[in-house]
Design a protein around this motif. Sequence first.
Motif, short mmCIF file in Angstrom:
data_model
loop_
_atom_site.label_atom_id
_atom_site.label_comp_id
_atom_site.label_asym_id
_atom_site.label_seq_id
_atom_site.Cartn_x
_atom_site.Cartn_y
_atom_site.Cartn_z
N VAL A 241 -0.58 4.05 -6.08
CA VAL A 241 0.74 4.54 -5.66
C VAL A 241 0.92 4.32 -4.16
O VAL A 241 -0.03 4.03 -3.42
CB VAL A 241 0.90 6.04 -5.97
N LEU A 242 2.16 4.48 -3.71
CA LEU A 242 2.50 4.40 -2.30
C LEU A 242 2.42 5.81 -1.72
O LEU A 242 3.20 6.68 -2.09
CB LEU A 242 3.91 3.82 -2.12
N GLU B 112 0.99 -7.63 -6.10
CA GLU B 112 2.15 -7.14 -6.87
C GLU B 112 3.12 -6.39 -5.96
O GLU B 112 4.34 -6.54 -6.08
CB GLU B 112 1.69 -6.24 -8.01
N PHE B 113 2.58 -5.57 -5.05
CA PHE B 113 3.43 -4.78 -4.18
C PHE B 113 4.15 -5.66 -3.16
O PHE B 113 5.31 -5.40 -2.80
CB PHE B 113 2.61 -3.71 -3.47
N ALA B 114 3.48 -6.71 -2.71
CA ALA B 114 4.12 -7.64 -1.79
C ALA B 114 5.33 -8.30 -2.47
O ALA B 114 6.40 -8.43 -1.86
CB ALA B 114 3.11 -8.70 -1.33
N LEU B 115 5.15 -8.73 -3.70
CA LEU B 115 6.25 -9.38 -4.41
C LEU B 115 7.38 -8.40 -4.70
O LEU B 115 8.56 -8.77 -4.61
CB LEU B 115 5.72 -9.99 -5.71
N LEU B 116 7.05 -7.16 -5.04
CA LEU B 116 8.10 -6.15 -5.23
C LEU B 116 8.88 -5.94 -3.94
O LEU B 116 10.11 -5.80 -3.95
CB LEU B 116 7.47 -4.83 -5.68
N ALA B 117 8.18 -5.93 -2.81
CA ALA B 117 8.84 -5.76 -1.51
C ALA B 117 9.79 -6.91 -1.22
O ALA B 117 10.79 -6.74 -0.51
CB ALA B 117 7.79 -5.66 -0.40
N PRO C 69 8.59 13.47 7.56
CA PRO C 69 8.92 14.78 6.99
C PRO C 69 10.15 14.73 6.09
O PRO C 69 11.00 13.84 6.19
CB PRO C 69 9.17 15.64 8.22
N GLY C 70 10.22 15.74 5.23
CA GLY C 70 11.39 15.88 4.37
C GLY C 70 11.60 14.66 3.49
O GLY C 70 10.67 14.14 2.88
N ASP C 71 12.85 14.20 3.45
CA ASP C 71 13.18 13.05 2.60
C ASP C 71 13.08 11.73 3.37
O ASP C 71 13.38 10.67 2.83
CB ASP C 71 14.61 13.22 2.05
N ASN C 72 12.65 11.81 4.61
CA ASN C 72 12.55 10.62 5.45
C ASN C 72 11.20 9.94 5.25
O ASN C 72 10.34 9.90 6.14
CB ASN C 72 12.73 10.99 6.92
N HIS C 73 10.99 9.42 4.07
CA HIS C 73 9.73 8.75 3.77
C HIS C 73 10.02 7.50 2.93
O HIS C 73 11.08 7.40 2.29
CB HIS C 73 8.78 9.68 3.02
N PRO C 74 9.11 6.55 2.92
CA PRO C 74 9.32 5.34 2.13
C PRO C 74 9.36 5.66 0.64
O PRO C 74 8.55 6.45 0.15
CB PRO C 74 8.13 4.45 2.49
N LYS C 75 10.28 5.02 -0.06
CA LYS C 75 10.45 5.28 -1.49
C LYS C 75 10.24 4.03 -2.34
O LYS C 75 10.44 4.07 -3.56
CB LYS C 75 11.86 5.85 -1.74
N SER C 76 9.85 2.93 -1.69
CA SER C 76 9.62 1.68 -2.41
C SER C 76 8.71 0.82 -1.57
O SER C 76 8.46 1.10 -0.38
CB SER C 76 10.95 0.95 -2.64
N TRP C 77 8.22 -0.27 -2.15
CA TRP C 77 7.37 -1.17 -1.37
C TRP C 77 8.18 -1.97 -0.36
O TRP C 77 7.65 -2.40 0.66
CB TRP C 77 6.57 -2.07 -2.31
N ALA C 78 9.48 -2.14 -0.60
CA ALA C 78 10.34 -2.74 0.42
C ALA C 78 10.37 -1.84 1.66
O ALA C 78 10.35 -2.32 2.80
CB ALA C 78 11.75 -2.95 -0.14
N ASP C 79 10.41 -0.52 1.45
CA ASP C 79 10.34 0.42 2.57
C ASP C 79 9.00 0.32 3.29
O ASP C 79 8.93 0.39 4.51
CB ASP C 79 10.54 1.86 2.07
#
Length: 355
Positions: free
Chosen positions: A139-140, A182-187, A148-158
Amino acid sequence: MTETTVSTRLGRRLLLGTALAAPAFRMGRAQATNEVIVRTPGGAYDDIMRRYVYDPFTAETGIRVTVVAATAAKLIAMFRANNVELDLIDTGDAQLMTLERMGALAPIAYDRWRWSKPEDITPEVRKSHRVGNFTYATVLAYNTDSFPGDNHPKSWADFWDAGKFPGPRMLSDIASASVNFEFALLADGVPRERLYPIDVDRALSIMSRIRPQIRRFWDTGALSAQMLSDKEVVLGSIWNGRLQTLIDRNAPLGYTWNEHMIQVQALGIFKDARNVEGAQRLADFMMQPQVQAQYAKALIYGPTNERAFGLLTPAEIARMPGGENSRRLGFYQDIAWWDANRDRVSRAWARWLLR
């Protein structure tokens, strides 16, 4: 869960790496039928399986279980030396696929199962010569103090967006079993269903974009956990069980299930094992829904018997991969592709690291 640690708790052991040509012990056939020797990842894993699987199995059958630690290379060497000192192999599915391709494994005797029902096992992990006993996930993860809070990466592009989400990062090394291509390609926008076959050159090119922010490529689960715990990195890929253990100890860490990679721990049986029948019975016993629910909850990994999910609470299922929500947000790693391309990837990865 493929790295090997030797448990100091174990009594009689096979010194697999030192003298394959001179076995650590010999036993007669009669004695062999009263004992199943299992390769495991070692460490705390053995304690959990002893409590929920091995001791109950012994109480039910009278067959004692001895556990040993052995790398994939040692398992292959044992088979090639015609010196098989193990019965049941509990390891990553990719390692078992290699042994299956070599002709080292016996078919799983689904037709003789008495405790478990083959049709209850997730089809993706129910193979002719190996069967998944749980799923884990990469997982990421991120540091919640840094994001903090909702200010975090939510995908591999992030994750690849170092401007929006700055800080040192980590990804896996080939020594961990596979690189995070796989994560690089998703990004880069590749859909999950079109990740395979992996475009290695494209994946390496995408890796180059984030390489300045990569503090280290981890090769063991312990190292990835340590780097996050010590705040050596604030973002990275990690196995969910390793991460959840840190979170449960109040480490300031979080993760997203979005775009996670589902991986499989599986059982295989050496075809030339001394106690093939005992190993088949132990595999059957281990796959029961009530047994799987217990050790999956303790390990924080997902059961592969679909009926086991009905024995877990929604909160417990939310911590595990492999369920309905997990399959909706993530994807299964294609170990057949990795098995066929590992040598090519290893060479390309080594060249890339030297640039």
